[in-house]
Structures are given as C-alpha cells and as structure tokens.
Design a protein around this motif. Structure first.
Motif, PDB file in Angstrom:
ATOM      1  N   LEU A 219      43.819  38.082  34.252  1.00  0.00           N
ATOM      2  CA  LEU A 219      43.020  39.178  34.752  1.00  0.00           C
ATOM      3  C   LEU A 219      42.943  39.066  36.268  1.00  0.00           C
ATOM      4  O   LEU A 219      43.201  38.009  36.820  1.00  0.00           O
ATOM      5  N   PRO A 220      42.558  40.153  36.961  1.00  0.00           N
ATOM      6  CA  PRO A 220      42.554  40.126  38.427  1.00  0.00           C
ATOM      7  C   PRO A 220      41.640  39.046  38.975  1.00  0.00           C
ATOM      8  O   PRO A 220      40.577  38.766  38.432  1.00  0.00           O
ATOM      9  N   SER A 221      42.052  38.430  40.080  1.00  0.00           N
ATOM     10  CA  SER A 221      41.233  37.434  40.760  1.00  0.00           C
ATOM     11  C   SER A 221      40.097  38.112  41.499  1.00  0.00           C
ATOM     12  O   SER A 221      40.134  39.294  41.796  1.00  0.00           O
ATOM     13  N   ALA A 222      39.069  37.304  41.834  1.00  0.00           N
ATOM     14  CA  ALA A 222      37.953  37.825  42.624  1.00  0.00           C
ATOM     15  C   ALA A 222      38.367  38.110  44.058  1.00  0.00           C
ATOM     16  O   ALA A 222      37.674  38.827  44.770  1.00  0.00           O
ATOM     17  N   ASP A 223      39.486  37.560  44.501  1.00  0.00           N
ATOM     18  CA  ASP A 223      39.911  37.737  45.878  1.00  0.00           C
ATOM     19  C   ASP A 223      40.454  39.145  46.099  1.00  0.00           C
ATOM     20  O   ASP A 223      41.181  39.696  45.276  1.00  0.00           O
ATOM     21  N   ALA A 224      40.124  39.710  47.237  1.00  0.00           N
ATOM     22  CA  ALA A 224      40.718  40.967  47.700  1.00  0.00           C
ATOM     23  C   ALA A 224      40.503  42.129  46.743  1.00  0.00           C
ATOM     24  O   ALA A 224      41.333  43.020  46.637  1.00  0.00           O
ATOM     25  N   VAL A 225      39.372  42.123  46.000  1.00  0.00           N
ATOM     26  CA  VAL A 225      39.040  43.259  45.152  1.00  0.00           C
ATOM     27  C   VAL A 225      37.989  44.082  45.864  1.00  0.00           C
ATOM     28  O   VAL A 225      36.930  43.571  46.208  1.00  0.00           O
ATOM     29  N   PRO A 226      38.229  45.366  46.130  1.00  0.00           N
ATOM     30  CA  PRO A 226      37.279  46.167  46.911  1.00  0.00           C
ATOM     31  C   PRO A 226      36.005  46.438  46.129  1.00  0.00           C
ATOM     32  O   PRO A 226      36.001  46.448  44.903  1.00  0.00           O
ATOM     33  N   HIS A 227      34.915  46.675  46.869  1.00  0.00           N
ATOM     34  CA  HIS A 227      33.682  47.099  46.231  1.00  0.00           C
ATOM     35  C   HIS A 227      33.881  48.506  45.683  1.00  0.00           C
ATOM     36  O   HIS A 227      34.465  49.371  46.318  1.00  0.00           O
ATOM     37  N   ALA A 228      33.359  48.725  44.485  1.00  0.00           N
ATOM     38  CA  ALA A 228      33.499  50.026  43.851  1.00  0.00           C
ATOM     39  C   ALA A 228      32.224  50.831  44.013  1.00  0.00           C
ATOM     40  O   ALA A 228      31.156  50.295  44.226  1.00  0.00           O
ATOM     41  N   HIS A 229      32.354  52.134  43.913  1.00  0.00           N
ATOM     42  CA  HIS A 229      31.218  53.030  43.986  1.00  0.00           C
ATOM     43  C   HIS A 229      31.187  53.866  42.709  1.00  0.00           C
ATOM     44  O   HIS A 229      32.214  54.088  42.077  1.00  0.00           O
ATOM     45  N   THR A 230      30.000  54.314  42.345  1.00  0.00           N
ATOM     46  CA  THR A 230      29.874  55.028  41.080  1.00  0.00           C
ATOM     47  C   THR A 230      30.165  56.513  41.216  1.00  0.00           C
ATOM     48  O   THR A 230      30.357  57.196  40.231  1.00  0.00           O
ATOM     49  N   GLN A 231      30.169  57.060  42.432  1.00  0.00           N
ATOM     50  CA  GLN A 231      30.352  58.494  42.585  1.00  0.00           C
ATOM     51  C   GLN A 231      31.683  58.942  41.997  1.00  0.00           C
ATOM     52  O   GLN A 231      32.729  58.399  42.305  1.00  0.00           O
ATOM     53  N   GLY A 232      31.613  59.963  41.152  1.00  0.00           N
ATOM     54  CA  GLY A 232      32.833  60.526  40.599  1.00  0.00           C
ATOM     55  C   GLY A 232      33.546  59.618  39.635  1.00  0.00           C
ATOM     56  O   GLY A 232      34.696  59.856  39.295  1.00  0.00           O
ATOM     57  N   CYS A 233      32.884  58.575  39.148  1.00  0.00           N
ATOM     58  CA  CYS A 233      33.482  57.642  38.189  1.00  0.00           C
ATOM     59  C   CYS A 233      34.798  57.094  38.738  1.00  0.00           C
ATOM     60  O   CYS A 233      35.802  56.996  38.020  1.00  0.00           O
ATOM     61  N   ALA A 234      34.832  56.737  40.015  1.00  0.00           N
ATOM     62  CA  ALA A 234      36.064  56.345  40.684  1.00  0.00           C
ATOM     63  C   ALA A 234      36.151  54.832  40.857  1.00  0.00           C
ATOM     64  O   ALA A 234      35.274  54.077  40.460  1.00  0.00           O
TER      65      ALA A 234
ATOM     66  N   TYR B 257      22.251  42.257  42.309  1.00  0.00           N
ATOM     67  CA  TYR B 257      23.231  41.883  41.283  1.00  0.00           C
ATOM     68  C   TYR B 257      24.624  42.340  41.685  1.00  0.00           C
ATOM     69  O   TYR B 257      24.804  43.241  42.495  1.00  0.00           O
ATOM     70  N   VAL B 258      25.607  41.661  41.093  1.00  0.00           N
ATOM     71  CA  VAL B 258      27.015  42.040  41.245  1.00  0.00           C
ATOM     72  C   VAL B 258      27.619  42.114  39.852  1.00  0.00           C
ATOM     73  O   VAL B 258      27.534  41.160  39.071  1.00  0.00           O
ATOM     74  N   LEU B 259      28.222  43.241  39.542  1.00  0.00           N
ATOM     75  CA  LEU B 259      28.916  43.480  38.278  1.00  0.00           C
ATOM     76  C   LEU B 259      30.406  43.572  38.549  1.00  0.00           C
ATOM     77  O   LEU B 259      30.824  44.292  39.454  1.00  0.00           O
TER      78      LEU B 259
ATOM     79  N   ASP C 264      28.664  35.556  41.922  1.00  0.00           N
ATOM     80  CA  ASP C 264      29.780  36.358  41.407  1.00  0.00           C
ATOM     81  C   ASP C 264      31.104  35.668  41.695  1.00  0.00           C
ATOM     82  O   ASP C 264      31.963  35.541  40.811  1.00  0.00           O
ATOM     83  N   ARG C 265      31.287  35.204  42.930  1.00  0.00           N
ATOM     84  CA  ARG C 265      32.548  34.525  43.278  1.00  0.00           C
ATOM     85  C   ARG C 265      32.698  33.211  42.520  1.00  0.00           C
ATOM     86  O   ARG C 265      33.810  32.841  42.109  1.00  0.00           O
ATOM     87  N   LEU C 266      31.598  32.502  42.319  1.00  0.00           N
ATOM     88  CA  LEU C 266      31.647  31.266  41.541  1.00  0.00           C
ATOM     89  C   LEU C 266      32.104  31.539  40.116  1.00  0.00           C
ATOM     90  O   LEU C 266      33.001  30.859  39.596  1.00  0.00           O
ATOM     91  N   MET C 267      31.520  32.553  39.477  1.00  0.00           N
ATOM     92  CA  MET C 267      31.892  32.851  38.094  1.00  0.00           C
ATOM     93  C   MET C 267      33.354  33.264  38.003  1.00  0.00           C
ATOM     94  O   MET C 267      34.073  32.859  37.082  1.00  0.00           O
ATOM     95  N   SER C 268      33.812  34.045  38.975  1.00  0.00           N
ATOM     96  CA  SER C 268      35.221  34.434  38.987  1.00  0.00           C
ATOM     97  C   SER C 268      36.121  33.226  39.194  1.00  0.00           C
ATOM     98  O   SER C 268      37.211  33.138  38.605  1.00  0.00           O
ATOM     99  N   ASN C 269      35.687  32.286  40.035  1.00  0.00           N
ATOM    100  CA  ASN C 269      36.477  31.084  40.274  1.00  0.00           C
ATOM    101  C   ASN C 269      36.638  30.278  38.996  1.00  0.00           C
ATOM    102  O   ASN C 269      37.726  29.772  38.681  1.00  0.00           O
ATOM    103  N   VAL C 270      35.550  30.153  38.241  1.00  0.00           N
ATOM    104  CA  VAL C 270      35.615  29.449  36.963  1.00  0.00           C
ATOM    105  C   VAL C 270      36.628  30.115  36.039  1.00  0.00           C
ATOM    106  O   VAL C 270      37.477  29.450  35.424  1.00  0.00           O
ATOM    107  N   LEU C 271      36.570  31.429  35.940  1.00  0.00           N
ATOM    108  CA  LEU C 271      37.415  32.150  34.988  1.00  0.00           C
ATOM    109  C   LEU C 271      38.872  32.248  35.431  1.00  0.00           C
ATOM    110  O   LEU C 271      39.776  32.239  34.598  1.00  0.00           O
ATOM    111  N   ASP C 272      39.101  32.329  36.736  1.00  0.00           N
ATOM    112  CA  ASP C 272      40.450  32.597  37.231  1.00  0.00           C
ATOM    113  C   ASP C 272      41.221  31.372  37.694  1.00  0.00           C
ATOM    114  O   ASP C 272      42.449  31.414  37.758  1.00  0.00           O
TER     115      ASP C 272
END
Length: 291
Positions: free
Chosen positions: A34-49, A76-78, A190-198
């Motif tokens: 699955l995608p790494s936590a690195d270099a993933v942009p923050h998402a916004h909810t407008q327009g379900c984008a 929080y970070v989702l 959030d980055r810690l949890m991603s590090n564990v998983l990735d």
C-alpha cells in the motif's frame, strides 16, 4: 495505566548512533503493498476529491461537526492507505502530551533493533513488550526504557524521529528523555503508524499488529470505535498532566489495515478521561464504522 512514572535507574545498554539509525531506516525497502506515508498530499473533502469518496467526505464533515460540540481540543489525522488520501483536522499539528501512545514507538524500535542484531530481546523482554502493549503497563515500560535507552538516554528518541515522529520533544525541552514526559502531534502519530505498517520487517509487523488487536479491555475505546467488523488495532494513551487530561488513540482498521487514525484530545480542564475517551471513540466510529 494512567500516570507515567519517573524512574532513576541508570540505563544499561548503549547502542552507537549509526547502528540505531540503521535500525530506523533498514526496513524502508519492505513494502506492505500500500502507499507509503511519504509524499502523500493532504486531501480535502470538497467535491469528494483527492482520493476520498463522498461517503468518507460526509463522515469527515460529521466528525468535525461533532467535535465542535465537545469539551477540550481534538486533533486527528485519517489516512486511506489504499487510495493515498489523507485528511488532517484543524489541530493535527498541535503539540500534546503523548501519554502511553509512545509505547507503540518503543515497541517498534526494539523490534527493529533486534532484527538487525543491535540488541538481543530475551523472553523476559518480549513479555515486557506484551505487557506494555496489552495493558499499557507503566512498570514494564520503565524497565525497557532504562535497559535500552543508551548511556546518553537518546537511543529511543533518535529512532522515534527517524520513524516519523519528527516533532516529538522531551519535556521540558532539552532534558534527558523519559518516555512519560514527551509531547508530539497527531501528525507524528500518523507517521509513526504508517512507518509500522509500511517499513517494518513483515514478521515483526505481524507480531506488533497482533498485539495491537489483542489489547486489554482497558483500551477498548478510541480507534476501537471503528467496530469489531473492521478488526481494529491500537495503542491508547491517557494521563492527567499540567493543564488537564490528555486522552489519545492511534491505530488502524479495515481489510489489510486500509485505514489509519491518530487522535489526540486535550481536555484543558473541561473534562477528564471519560469525556476524552468518548470523544475519541465517537470520532473513530463516525469515520470508520461500516466502511
């Protein structure tokens, strides 16, 4: 347990900084698919984008509306590890006492160091790790910290930063680190949890995820609110600090650990453990239950 303990026992093991750095980065080449936590942009909810579908966008709006009515301050970070979408709430970069969520970082670092032979974890050490994760046992954590923090006390903290907790700061700043007296942000967790998983070795990752899924009933809140069908795993932290209670939760849920969620709630004297754990659980339920 709710209150971090100070201990004056001297650390018994020193590990060279180069070895610890190797332990922190060795597993960057062990993908989880699955995608790494690195270099993933923050998402916004407008327009379900930006990777979030309209159902999740609605859930985020519902969680934020709920938080507007709750005591204290929650960040929080989702993260959706399947699409790479990330949502960071308004307070996701604010520093909060970590309480026992830092025990997840301790467990990861110990397993990483053992994997490359920097330390040897015996049966007693493994038992302490399991106690630290399952019941959030402070005494077990003290023993591990004192044994493996190094002569300068920085072995864990150096690894924590390398494993994603880049804002983590001992309290007071500049002091010799102790696990029970540190601050970080929801984004750090959030980055810690991603590090564990990735990035962990698959065997160590599987061992740690199993511990997170089998936590004692005293941690059946926070990310646990995602519901049994989502097979959540977590590490919670709760303590009464200067300024009031902090009640935090970090973990994962969904098939293939699709979603990660890091929540930190500072009550600021507006409530205590009960209100904070209810807030964290409801946020997780609104975001993840039934996904």
């Amino acid at each position: 347990m709710r209150y971090p303990l100070l201990t004056g026992a001297a650390p018994r093991v020193a590990a060279p900084a180069t070895v610890l750095a190797a332990a922190a980065i060795l597993f960057a080449g062990v993908p989880s698919g699955l995608p790494s936590a690195d270099a993933v942009p923050h998402a916004h909810t407008q327009g379900c984008a930006n990777g979030f579908d309209c159902d999740m966008a609605s859930r985020i709006d519902s969680a934020n509306s709920y938080l507007d009515s709750r005591p204290g301050v929650t960040g929080y970070v989702l993260r959706d590890r399947q699409t790479g979408a990330v949502y960071s709430s308004q307070h996701a970069e604010e520093m909060v006492w970590t309480a026992s969520t830092i025990k997840l970082a301790i467990a990861e670092d110990l397993l990483n160091r053992a994997r490359i032979g920097a330390i040897a974890l015996g049966p007693d050490d493994r038992q302490l790790i399991e106690q630290m994760m399952s019941t959030s046992n402070d005494q077990a954590t003290d023993l591990l910290w004192n044994k493996y923090s190094g002569m300068d006390g920085l072995a864990f903290n150096n690894a924590f930063r390398a494993n994603g907790m880049t804002s983590l700061t001992p309290q007071p700043p500049g002091s010799r680190p102790n696990w029970g007296f540190q601050k970080a942000t929801p984004a750090d967790l959030d980055r810690l949890m991603s590090n564990v998983l990735d990035r962990m070795h698959p065997d160590d990752r599987g061992y740690l995820l199993d511990l997170m899924r089998r936590v004692d009933s005293n941690q059946h809140w926070g990310v646990w609110g995602a519901g049994a069908a989502m097979r959540p795993g977590l590490k919670n932290g709760w303590s009464e600090e200067q300024g009031g209670w902090v009640v935090n939760s970090v973990g994962f849920a969904g098939p293939g650990e699709r979603y990660t969620l890091a929540i930190m709630t500072s009550m600021n004297g507006e409530g205590g453990y009960q209100e904070g754990s209810e807030t964290d659980s409801t946020v997780a339920e609104k975001l993840l239950a039934g996904r």
